[in-house]
Design a protein around this motif. Structure first.
Motif, PDB file in Angstrom:
ATOM      1  N   VAL A 119      19.403  -8.008  42.348  1.00 29.07           N
ATOM      2  CA  VAL A 119      18.453  -8.635  41.417  1.00 29.07           C
ATOM      3  C   VAL A 119      18.128 -10.067  41.834  1.00 29.07           C
ATOM      4  O   VAL A 119      16.998 -10.543  41.644  1.00 29.07           O
ATOM      5  CB  VAL A 119      19.012  -8.591  39.982  1.00 29.07           C
ATOM      6  CG1 VAL A 119      17.991  -9.147  38.990  1.00 29.07           C
ATOM      7  CG2 VAL A 119      19.368  -7.164  39.603  1.00 29.07           C
ATOM      8  N   ASP A 120      19.101 -10.788  42.414  1.00 29.86           N
ATOM      9  CA  ASP A 120      18.813 -12.154  42.861  1.00 29.86           C
ATOM     10  C   ASP A 120      17.698 -12.170  43.902  1.00 29.86           C
ATOM     11  O   ASP A 120      16.813 -13.044  43.879  1.00 29.86           O
ATOM     12  CB  ASP A 120      20.068 -12.805  43.445  1.00 29.86           C
ATOM     13  CG  ASP A 120      20.978 -13.388  42.370  1.00 29.86           C
ATOM     14  OD1 ASP A 120      20.505 -13.537  41.225  1.00 29.86           O
ATOM     15  OD2 ASP A 120      22.139 -13.688  42.675  1.00 29.86           O
ATOM     16  N   ILE A 121      17.726 -11.214  44.811  1.00 32.28           N
ATOM     17  CA  ILE A 121      16.689 -11.163  45.850  1.00 32.28           C
ATOM     18  C   ILE A 121      15.340 -10.818  45.230  1.00 32.28           C
ATOM     19  O   ILE A 121      14.300 -11.405  45.586  1.00 32.28           O
ATOM     20  CB  ILE A 121      17.081 -10.150  46.941  1.00 32.28           C
ATOM     21  CG1 ILE A 121      18.336 -10.643  47.681  1.00 32.28           C
ATOM     22  CG2 ILE A 121      15.930  -9.946  47.921  1.00 32.28           C
ATOM     23  CD1 ILE A 121      18.928  -9.624  48.629  1.00 32.28           C
ATOM     24  N   ILE A 134      14.208  -9.626  35.212  1.00 28.20           N
ATOM     25  CA  ILE A 134      14.628  -9.817  33.821  1.00 28.20           C
ATOM     26  C   ILE A 134      14.956  -8.483  33.165  1.00 28.20           C
ATOM     27  O   ILE A 134      15.911  -8.377  32.376  1.00 28.20           O
ATOM     28  CB  ILE A 134      13.533 -10.590  33.050  1.00 28.20           C
ATOM     29  CG1 ILE A 134      13.477 -12.036  33.550  1.00 28.20           C
ATOM     30  CG2 ILE A 134      13.790 -10.554  31.539  1.00 28.20           C
ATOM     31  CD1 ILE A 134      12.289 -12.827  33.050  1.00 28.20           C
ATOM     32  N   ALA A 135      14.188  -7.446  33.501  1.00 29.69           N
ATOM     33  CA  ALA A 135      14.498  -6.117  32.951  1.00 29.69           C
ATOM     34  C   ALA A 135      15.874  -5.653  33.405  1.00 29.69           C
ATOM     35  O   ALA A 135      16.613  -5.008  32.642  1.00 29.69           O
ATOM     36  CB  ALA A 135      13.428  -5.119  33.376  1.00 29.69           C
ATOM     37  N   ALA A 136      16.247  -5.998  34.645  1.00 32.75           N
ATOM     38  CA  ALA A 136      17.551  -5.574  35.160  1.00 32.75           C
ATOM     39  C   ALA A 136      18.691  -6.394  34.557  1.00 32.75           C
ATOM     40  O   ALA A 136      19.774  -5.848  34.272  1.00 32.75           O
ATOM     41  CB  ALA A 136      17.563  -5.698  36.686  1.00 32.75           C
ATOM     42  N   GLN A 137      18.449  -7.697  34.346  1.00 34.27           N
ATOM     43  CA  GLN A 137      19.513  -8.574  33.820  1.00 34.27           C
ATOM     44  C   GLN A 137      18.904  -9.545  32.803  1.00 34.27           C
ATOM     45  O   GLN A 137      18.674 -10.720  33.091  1.00 34.27           O
ATOM     46  CB  GLN A 137      20.189  -9.338  34.960  1.00 34.27           C
ATOM     47  CG  GLN A 137      20.955  -8.436  35.923  1.00 34.27           C
ATOM     48  CD  GLN A 137      21.752  -9.210  36.963  1.00 34.27           C
ATOM     49  OE1 GLN A 137      21.876 -10.428  36.891  1.00 34.27           O
ATOM     50  NE2 GLN A 137      22.297  -8.498  37.938  1.00 34.27           N
ATOM     51  N   PRO A 138      18.648  -9.068  31.580  1.00 33.00           N
ATOM     52  CA  PRO A 138      17.943  -9.887  30.591  1.00 33.00           C
ATOM     53  C   PRO A 138      18.737 -11.076  30.087  1.00 33.00           C
ATOM     54  O   PRO A 138      18.164 -11.964  29.448  1.00 33.00           O
ATOM     55  CB  PRO A 138      17.657  -8.902  29.457  1.00 33.00           C
ATOM     56  CG  PRO A 138      18.666  -7.816  29.626  1.00 33.00           C
ATOM     57  CD  PRO A 138      18.900  -7.700  31.096  1.00 33.00           C
ATOM     58  N   GLN A 139      20.043 -11.136  30.337  1.00 32.16           N
ATOM     59  CA  GLN A 139      20.870 -12.223  29.823  1.00 32.16           C
ATOM     60  C   GLN A 139      21.026 -13.384  30.805  1.00 32.16           C
ATOM     61  O   GLN A 139      21.742 -14.340  30.512  1.00 32.16           O
ATOM     62  CB  GLN A 139      22.267 -11.685  29.455  1.00 32.16           C
ATOM     63  CG  GLN A 139      22.246 -10.600  28.391  1.00 32.16           C
ATOM     64  CD  GLN A 139      21.546 -11.056  27.124  1.00 32.16           C
ATOM     65  OE1 GLN A 139      21.886 -12.109  26.568  1.00 32.16           O
ATOM     66  NE2 GLN A 139      20.569 -10.286  26.676  1.00 32.16           N
ATOM     67  N   VAL A 140      20.371 -13.329  31.951  1.00 27.08           N
ATOM     68  CA  VAL A 140      20.471 -14.411  32.934  1.00 27.08           C
ATOM     69  C   VAL A 140      19.423 -15.476  32.600  1.00 27.08           C
ATOM     70  O   VAL A 140      18.220 -15.260  32.736  1.00 27.08           O
ATOM     71  CB  VAL A 140      20.275 -13.881  34.368  1.00 27.08           C
ATOM     72  CG1 VAL A 140      20.329 -15.035  35.368  1.00 27.08           C
ATOM     73  CG2 VAL A 140      21.340 -12.847  34.702  1.00 27.08           C
ATOM     74  N   ALA A 141      19.904 -16.616  32.159  1.00 31.00           N
ATOM     75  CA  ALA A 141      19.007 -17.662  31.663  1.00 31.00           C
ATOM     76  C   ALA A 141      18.080 -18.199  32.751  1.00 31.00           C
ATOM     77  O   ALA A 141      16.902 -18.481  32.492  1.00 31.00           O
ATOM     78  CB  ALA A 141      19.823 -18.806  31.070  1.00 31.00           C
ATOM     79  N   ILE A 154       4.713 -12.405  38.883  1.00 26.87           N
ATOM     80  CA  ILE A 154       5.077 -11.946  37.535  1.00 26.87           C
ATOM     81  C   ILE A 154       5.731 -10.569  37.585  1.00 26.87           C
ATOM     82  O   ILE A 154       6.702 -10.300  36.851  1.00 26.87           O
ATOM     83  CB  ILE A 154       3.823 -11.969  36.634  1.00 26.87           C
ATOM     84  CG1 ILE A 154       3.462 -13.433  36.306  1.00 26.87           C
ATOM     85  CG2 ILE A 154       4.037 -11.169  35.358  1.00 26.87           C
ATOM     86  CD1 ILE A 154       2.112 -13.610  35.633  1.00 26.87           C
ATOM     87  N   GLU A 155       5.230  -9.691  38.439  1.00 26.55           N
ATOM     88  CA  GLU A 155       5.838  -8.349  38.542  1.00 26.55           C
ATOM     89  C   GLU A 155       7.278  -8.436  39.033  1.00 26.55           C
ATOM     90  O   GLU A 155       8.171  -7.760  38.506  1.00 26.55           O
ATOM     91  CB  GLU A 155       5.003  -7.466  39.480  1.00 26.55           C
ATOM     92  CG  GLU A 155       3.691  -7.001  38.875  1.00 26.55           C
ATOM     93  CD  GLU A 155       3.903  -6.297  37.539  1.00 26.55           C
ATOM     94  OE1 GLU A 155       4.758  -5.384  37.463  1.00 26.55           O
ATOM     95  OE2 GLU A 155       3.222  -6.679  36.565  1.00 26.55           O
ATOM     96  N   TRP A 156       7.550  -9.252  40.047  1.00 25.64           N
ATOM     97  CA  TRP A 156       8.919  -9.426  40.534  1.00 25.64           C
ATOM     98  C   TRP A 156       9.797 -10.024  39.427  1.00 25.64           C
ATOM     99  O   TRP A 156      10.944  -9.594  39.217  1.00 25.64           O
ATOM    100  CB  TRP A 156       8.950 -10.356  41.744  1.00 25.64           C
ATOM    101  CG  TRP A 156       8.443  -9.791  43.041  1.00 25.64           C
ATOM    102  CD1 TRP A 156       7.340 -10.195  43.724  1.00 25.64           C
ATOM    103  CD2 TRP A 156       9.033  -8.745  43.823  1.00 25.64           C
ATOM    104  NE1 TRP A 156       7.186  -9.463  44.877  1.00 25.64           N
ATOM    105  CE2 TRP A 156       8.222  -8.567  44.968  1.00 25.64           C
ATOM    106  CE3 TRP A 156      10.148  -7.933  43.660  1.00 25.64           C
ATOM    107  CZ2 TRP A 156       8.493  -7.621  45.940  1.00 25.64           C
ATOM    108  CZ3 TRP A 156      10.441  -6.985  44.649  1.00 25.64           C
ATOM    109  CH2 TRP A 156       9.616  -6.831  45.766  1.00 25.64           C
TER     110      TRP A 156
END
Length: 660
Positions: free
Chosen positions: A40-42, A67-74, A60-62
């Protein structure tokens, strides 16, 4: 990727990214994504680099995928909020950043980013709250200090902004940008000496900063130190060629009584060579319906389509445009106010260009299909002449910033009148496409709520009072010398000047005393910064104390001349050769009073002294001048609009014929 681990490759890509080598970084990110499609970082980094290269839909698509994969990462939401801000999606930007703040309230960058979005939304209190929270977490956060000060200023809280910058300078004493912003605010509050001191400190910290040198030059000009201002601008240009600084040099030369017209033309030629000629390859052909009588699409470009002298002057003409003849598009920037709202209501299209690059604005003008593009700035602040140098419209014209031409090779015409630019006056700029309007070069936007014209103050006091309420930058040693001669010729008279506070007051007193005039005969009124609380009526009331207005030179009054005449105060002017030296002559001639704009310094003094001695004539002018203005072309925007549309039609016909 032999001989390199995935982590090493990622570190290399991020190093390239931070260095602004976006293509190299993206290549490595994509290679890593092919090997690790679920990392997800990449995915998120691919979104950031797409945003950095202004590929916003892809970015925006990326971002959405990460965010969909990790919604809690601020940080994902914070970076997404910044991308949304960059592409103008302000509501969603604020939503993402508010969520990020809830997820990680101890992150100063998130608060800062939220403050930026709230500022773009002009929600000043939430913006200031966000910046303050960022500073609580990181008191040395320079950008947060800077943006908090700008938010306070935008919220019309200048004294708080000044105090905040002073506090910031104690925390970060070696940051020149804090000293520079403090200087800007002090200058806006008419505290010139303090402003210049702040800017001199900024120059000491950053002697190579052309922006800092440019702004110091502006303040020196405001204090009447034209030669010093020009020296600072030349110092800046010696460091680095810059279009805005060079424009400021050109503009400031108009205030210098020793600057020959040929010297101004030479600087305009150099500006064109340095900043317009290199853009020739960016000029594309124009495909237009060449019907000479069709409705024209006219674009007005200015940062001053608001409560500013340019905006106020244009507005009644703009509202009087015939929509069957012209369709108006505004390219504007700056704050929204009652004046800008009236422009927006009348405009066919309103484009906010404040955050657009030259290329973006050029492309938008071309997309909008503008036939005639009007520059309303010339070489004044916040111009977009480097857009005009790209020729986004087939016909381009300058007007209204001040009477004169730009010297930019892609600006085909400039609007003037027969008084400003007589055909028989042999000047280089008169060969540069002048279009002479039949009456005046512009109209006078008489304030809607004006005080009544008062009786002659000399009838009450027995003492003639001269006055000049022009910016002090227009007043020089030669002007003061002539004013002293006039005061000598009218015993017991006095002179009122409108000045900001500063050392120039004492210098003015010294100068007038050198010419034999007692200090008590010179009266200073404080120049007050514009504000919501002070109406035009407040400023015009000063003329109740003035019998005769004295016009400065070589840079005449314009709106100030009209204000005096509107309030029943005759104006004595010295006409020169350039348009800026003939502005009052044009206005007086349109009122049928050309005899008050004279050709020599002796006539200037003699006319003022003679009028001061003719109380009957003064009383007659006091009682009739407002009616003269009301019946003149200066107060007939509908008539002016018809003449302007005819000029546009003439320009358009010339272009159509040139394409055959």
């Amino acid at each position: 990727m032999p001989l390199m681990t995935a982590q090493q490759a990622l570190n290399l890509a991020m190093d390239r990214h931070r260095a602004g080598q976006f293509a190299e970084a993206e290549t490595i990110y994509r290679q890593l994504h092919a090997l690790h499609p679920d990392n997800v970082d990449i995915i998120h980094l691919l979104g950031i680099v797409a945003g950095d290269t202004r590929r916003y839909p892809e970015s925006i698509e990326w971002m959405k995928r990460s965010i969909a994969a990790q919604p809690q990462v601020a940080r994902y939401r914070s970076n997404y909020g910044v991308i949304l801000l960059d592409c103008g999606e302000l509501e969603e930007s604020a939503s993402q950043l508010e969520t990020a703040r809830q997820l990680q309230p101890g992150n100063a960058d998130i608060h800062f980013n939220l403050g930026n979005t709230r500022s773009r939304q002009k929600e000043w209190e939430p913006a200031m709250d966000a910046y303050r929270q960022a500073l609580q977490l990181n008191p040395r956060y320079l950008k947060a200090w800077l943006n908090l000060g700008m938010a306070l200023h935008s919220a019309n809280r200048p004294e708080e902004a000044i105090a905040m910058y002073q506090e910031a300078r104690r925390v970060l004493p070696f940051e020149y940008s804090l000293a520079a912003n403090l200087g800007n605010l002090l200058g806006a509050q008419c505290r010139l000496d303090e402003a210049i001191e702040a800017y001199q400190a900024a120059v000491e910290l950053a002697p190579q900063s052309f922006v800092t040198l440019n702004n110091l030059a502006i303040l020196l000009k405001d204090r009447g130190e034209i030669a010093e201002s020009l020296n600072v601008l030349r110092q800046s240009l010696a460091v680095e060629a810059n279009a805005d600084v060079h424009s400021n040099l050109i503009f400031n030369l108009h205030f210098d009584p020793d600057a020959a017209p040929s010297a101004i033309e030479e600087e305009k030629r150099l500006w064109n060579a340095h900043f317009a000629v290199p853009l020739r390859s960016a000029r594309l052909p124009h495909v237009r319906d060449r019907s000479p009588e069709r409705r024209l699409r006219v674009g007005y470009v200015s940062a001053d389509l608001r409560n500013h002298v340019v905006g106020r002057t244009l507005l009644p003409i703009f509202e009087a445009h015939d929509p069957t003849q012209v369709e108006c598009v505004c390219y504007a920037s700056g704050q929204t106010d009652a004046v800008s709202q009236r422009f927006q209501a009348k405009a066919h299209l309103w484009r906010d260009m404040e955050h657009w690059s030259d290329d973006q604005l050029t492309e938008q003008i071309r997309t909008d299909g503008i036939d005639i593009l009007v520059d309303l700035s010339l070489h004044t602040a916040y111009h977009r002449l480097t857009v005009f140098a790209r020729r986004p419209a087939p016909v381009q014209v300058s007007w209204l910033g001040y009477p004169g031409s730009t010297g930019v090779e892609t600006i085909d015409h400039w609007l003037t009148d027969r008084f400003l630019s007589p055909p028989d006056l042999d000047l280089p700029e008169n060969a540069d496409g002048p279009i002479r309007l039949p009456d005046a070069w512009c109209c006078y936007p008489a304030p809607e709520s004006s005080p009544e014209v008062t009786d002659l103050p000399s009838a009450r006091t027995g003492q003639i009072t001269f006055g000049c309420f022009n910016n002090f930058s227009k007043i020089n040693e030669r002007v003061l010398q002539l004013w002293a001669r006039i005061l000598q010729g009218v015993p017991d008279s006095r002179l009122i000047l409108l000045l900001k506070t500063g050392a120039h007051r004492e210098k003015t007193l010294e100068a007038i005393q050198r010419h034999g005039i007692a200090a008590e005969r010179l009266v200073f009124h404080d120049y007050e910064p514009a504000s919501l609380e002070r109406s035009a009526s407040h400023f015009l009331q000063r003329y109740a104390q003035v019998d005769i207005a004295l016009d400065p030179f070589p840079y005449n009054g314009m709106t100030t001349t009209c204000d005096a005449l509107w309030m029943g105060v005759p104006v004595i002017a010295l006409r020169g050769t350039l348009g800026i030296s003939r502005a009052s002559f044009s206005l007086l001639a349109n009122l049928g009073l050309p005899e008050y704009a004279v050709a020599s310094e002796d006539e200037y003094c003699e006319t003022a002294v003679a009028l001061a001695g003719d109380r009957d004539r003064l009383a007659h002018l006091r009682g009739t001048l407002r009616d003269r203005v009301m019946r003149s072309p200066l107060l007939d925007p509908a008539r002016f609009a018809r003449h302007l549309e005819a000029a546009y039609r003439e320009m358009w016909g010339d272009w159509c014929r040139s394409q055959d």
